[in-house]
Design an enzyme around this catalytic site. Structure first.
Site, PDB file in Angstrom:
ATOM      1  CE1 TYR A 146      -3.721   2.457   0.531  1.00 58.21           C
ATOM      2  CE2 TYR A 146      -2.483   3.270   2.414  1.00 58.21           C
ATOM      3  CZ  TYR A 146      -3.520   3.409   1.510  1.00 58.21           C
ATOM      4  OH  TYR A 146      -4.359   4.495   1.597  1.00 58.21           O
ATOM      5  CG  ASP A 241       5.730   3.857   0.958  1.00 56.02           C
ATOM      6  OD1 ASP A 241       5.992   4.477   2.016  1.00 56.02           O
ATOM      7  OD2 ASP A 241       4.591   3.754   0.489  1.00 56.02           O
ATOM      8  CE  LYS A 269       1.440   4.614   8.519  1.00 56.92           C
ATOM      9  NZ  LYS A 269       0.061   4.361   8.846  1.00 56.92           N
TER      10      LYS A 269
HETATM   11  N1  PMP Z   1       2.762   4.203   2.372  1.00 55.75           N
HETATM   12  C1  PMP Z   1       2.689   3.259   3.308  1.00 55.75           C
HETATM   13  C2  PMP Z   1       3.699   2.148   3.345  1.00 55.75           C
HETATM   14  C3  PMP Z   1       1.670   3.312   4.266  1.00 55.75           C
HETATM   15  O1  PMP Z   1       1.589   2.350   5.194  1.00 55.75           O
HETATM   16  C4  PMP Z   1       0.749   4.380   4.222  1.00 55.75           C
HETATM   17  C5  PMP Z   1      -0.376   4.498   5.228  1.00 55.75           C
HETATM   18  N2  PMP Z   1      -0.578   3.494   6.096  1.00 55.75           N
HETATM   19  C6  PMP Z   1       0.892   5.338   3.220  1.00 55.75           C
HETATM   20  C7  PMP Z   1       1.905   5.212   2.309  1.00 55.75           C
HETATM   21  C8  PMP Z   1      -0.049   6.484   3.126  1.00 55.75           C
HETATM   22  O2  PMP Z   1       0.134   7.357   4.192  1.00 55.75           O
HETATM   23  P1  PMP Z   1      -1.050   8.338   4.646  1.00 55.75           P
HETATM   24  O3  PMP Z   1      -2.117   7.475   5.220  1.00 55.75           O
HETATM   25  O4  PMP Z   1      -0.394   9.228   5.651  1.00 55.75           O
HETATM   26  O5  PMP Z   1      -1.484   9.075   3.434  1.00 55.75           O
END
Ligand code: PMP
Length: 428
Positions: A146, A241, A269
């Site tokens: 994701y 990511d 995060k």
């Molecule tokens: N990349 C990863 C690996 C994530 O786990 C997440 C959210 N859990 C995101 C991108 C997207 O981040 P956000 O919810 O702050 O938009």
């Protein structure tokens, strides 16, 4: 489901009238586990409190940012001081500078960094930079990873889509979808085939180097090395990511753990201490393409918000002390140890990120490295476990496919209590 949720049930009924599904991010609605989402009023340390006055030991930790627990006094003081100075400046300011310097002096692959407001924005922007730098348009991602909700990444994604009826979002333009290639985790041969066919069109490969949105699926280092090698040899950029793993598995995230250097990296995060922040960074020549230094436009009214920058700085400064990670590892190892050898349950863990896979029909076999390795009933089996823990005062993320997070505020006693409840549930 438990009779302890009268006020939450009332609020949920009201919320569904004014917001889709009653929530502002899908997993919060308890669709994956059934029952009424608990409306929480706040938290302190490892505890969350709901509107009915119950307390829960929290292992969701706002889906990862709260590495020091809820309302940590030190981070709170930093945020309150920032609040007193004015909470939005819309100018150049010294707080983001301090945070950027703290990161780039410690992480050699982050020569330059730009702060945004979410992980989604960070990914969206990094992809734009990659396309501009390579003058190519295709992006390769992996099934079950994701990367936020930018259109091109909502194919075969994990997180809230892991247990959705369809693995892709609706509403994606066909020409956007065509530019995304999807490979499978843990398979060098699939990667080689994709690069052989499309190598010259691929602007970037994006991966969660520690996939944590379809359960926790640690990859073999050799697989990540093959990915890096194929990307390099075809002139494609490698984007890690690290929205979940960055500053979480160690200060340098999974890039540091694996020893693989990405061209670009995305964070979120932990980097904002629990305030809305994301960031993308990497090679200077690539980041110099970003406006106003270069032609890739990316901007934000609230970007580098001082509250978030100061909370992030307070968090990261404390994380420069490796003792924090040693402590988290200790807690994680204790949890993993006490959950070993249980029927129907497998635990996968890296540091303070853990995932319990519970499956009644077909026992999970470790290691699981791709969504296809998960038992078919992992989703269904999780709901009774989740509710038995919830009734016992333990809050897990309400989905079989979300990972759990430990914080420095958790205690051995809390972890032992969680393990005991899980053991009771799994006992034959
Ligand atoms: N990349 C990863 C690996 C994530 O786990 C997440 C959210 N859990 C995101 C991108 C997207 O981040 P956000 O919810 O702050 O938009």
């Amino acid at each position: 489901m438990s009779g302890n949720d009268a006020r939450s049930a009332e609020l949920f009924a009201r919320a569904r009238r004014v917001s889709p599904g009653g929530v502002h991010s899908p997993v919060r609605a308890f669709r994956g586990v059934g029952g009424t989402p608990r409306f929480m009023t706040g938290g302190a340390g490892a505890l969350l409190r709901d509107v009915d006055g119950r307390e829960y030991v929290d292992y969701c930790m706002a889906f990862g940012p709260l590495i020091f627990g809820h309302a940590d006094p030190g981070i709170r003081a930093a945020a309150e001081a920032a609040l007193g100075r004015g909470w939005s400046l819309g100018t150049a300011e010294p707080y983001s500078l301090e945070l950027a310097e703290l990161i780039s002096t410690r992480l050699p692959w982050v020569e330059s960094i730009r702060f945004v407001n979410s992980g989604t924005e960070a990914v969206m922007s990094a992809l734009r930079v990659a396309r501009a730098a390579t003058r190519r348009s295709k992006i390769l991602k992996f099934e079950g990873c994701y990367h936020g909700h930018t259109d091109s990444m909502l194919l075969r994604a994990g997180s809230g889509l892991a247990d959705a009826p369809l693995p892709d979002s609706a509403g994606l333009a066909p020409d956007v979808v065509q530019e995304t290639l999807v490979s499978v985790l843990d398979s060098e041969s699939a990667l080689e085939a994709l690069f052989a066919r499309h190598g010259s069109e691929i602007a970037a490969v994006i991966i969660e180097p520690l996939p944590a949105n379809y359960g926790l699926l640690p990859q073999r280092t050799e697989f990540l090395q093959t990915l890096a090698r194929l990307a390099r040899s075809h002139g494609s950029l490698l984007i890690f990511d690290e929205v979940i793993s960055g500053f979480r598995v160690c200060f340098g995230g999974y890039a540091a753990l694996s020893g693989i250097t990405p061209d670009l990296v995305t964070y979120g995060k932990v980097i904002g201490g629990g305030f809305p922040v994301g960031a993308y960074g990497g090679r200077r020549d690539l980041m110099e393409l970003v406006a106003p230094a270069g032609p890739v436009y990316q901007a934000g009214t609230l970007s580098a918000n001082p509250l978030a920058m100061c909370a992030g700085l307070a968090t990261l400064q404390r994380l420069t002390d490796t003792a924090v990670y040693a402590r988290l590892e200790q807690l994680g190892a204790r949890l993993e140890r006490s959950l070993s050898n249980l029927p129907h349950l497998a635990v996968q863990r890296v540091g303070s990120i853990f995932w319990m896979c519970h499956a009644k029909q077909q026992p999970p076999t470790v290691p699981m490295r791709a969504p296809s390795a998960l038992p078919a009933d992992a989703g269904k089996s999780f709901a009774p476990l989740f509710h038995s823990l919830l009734d016992g005062g333990v809050y897990l993320a309400p989905s079989a496919f979300e990972v759990g997070f430990l914080s420095a505020a958790h205690t051995e006693a809390q972890i032992d209590a969680l393990a005991q409840r899980v053991r009771q549930h799994c006992a034959p």
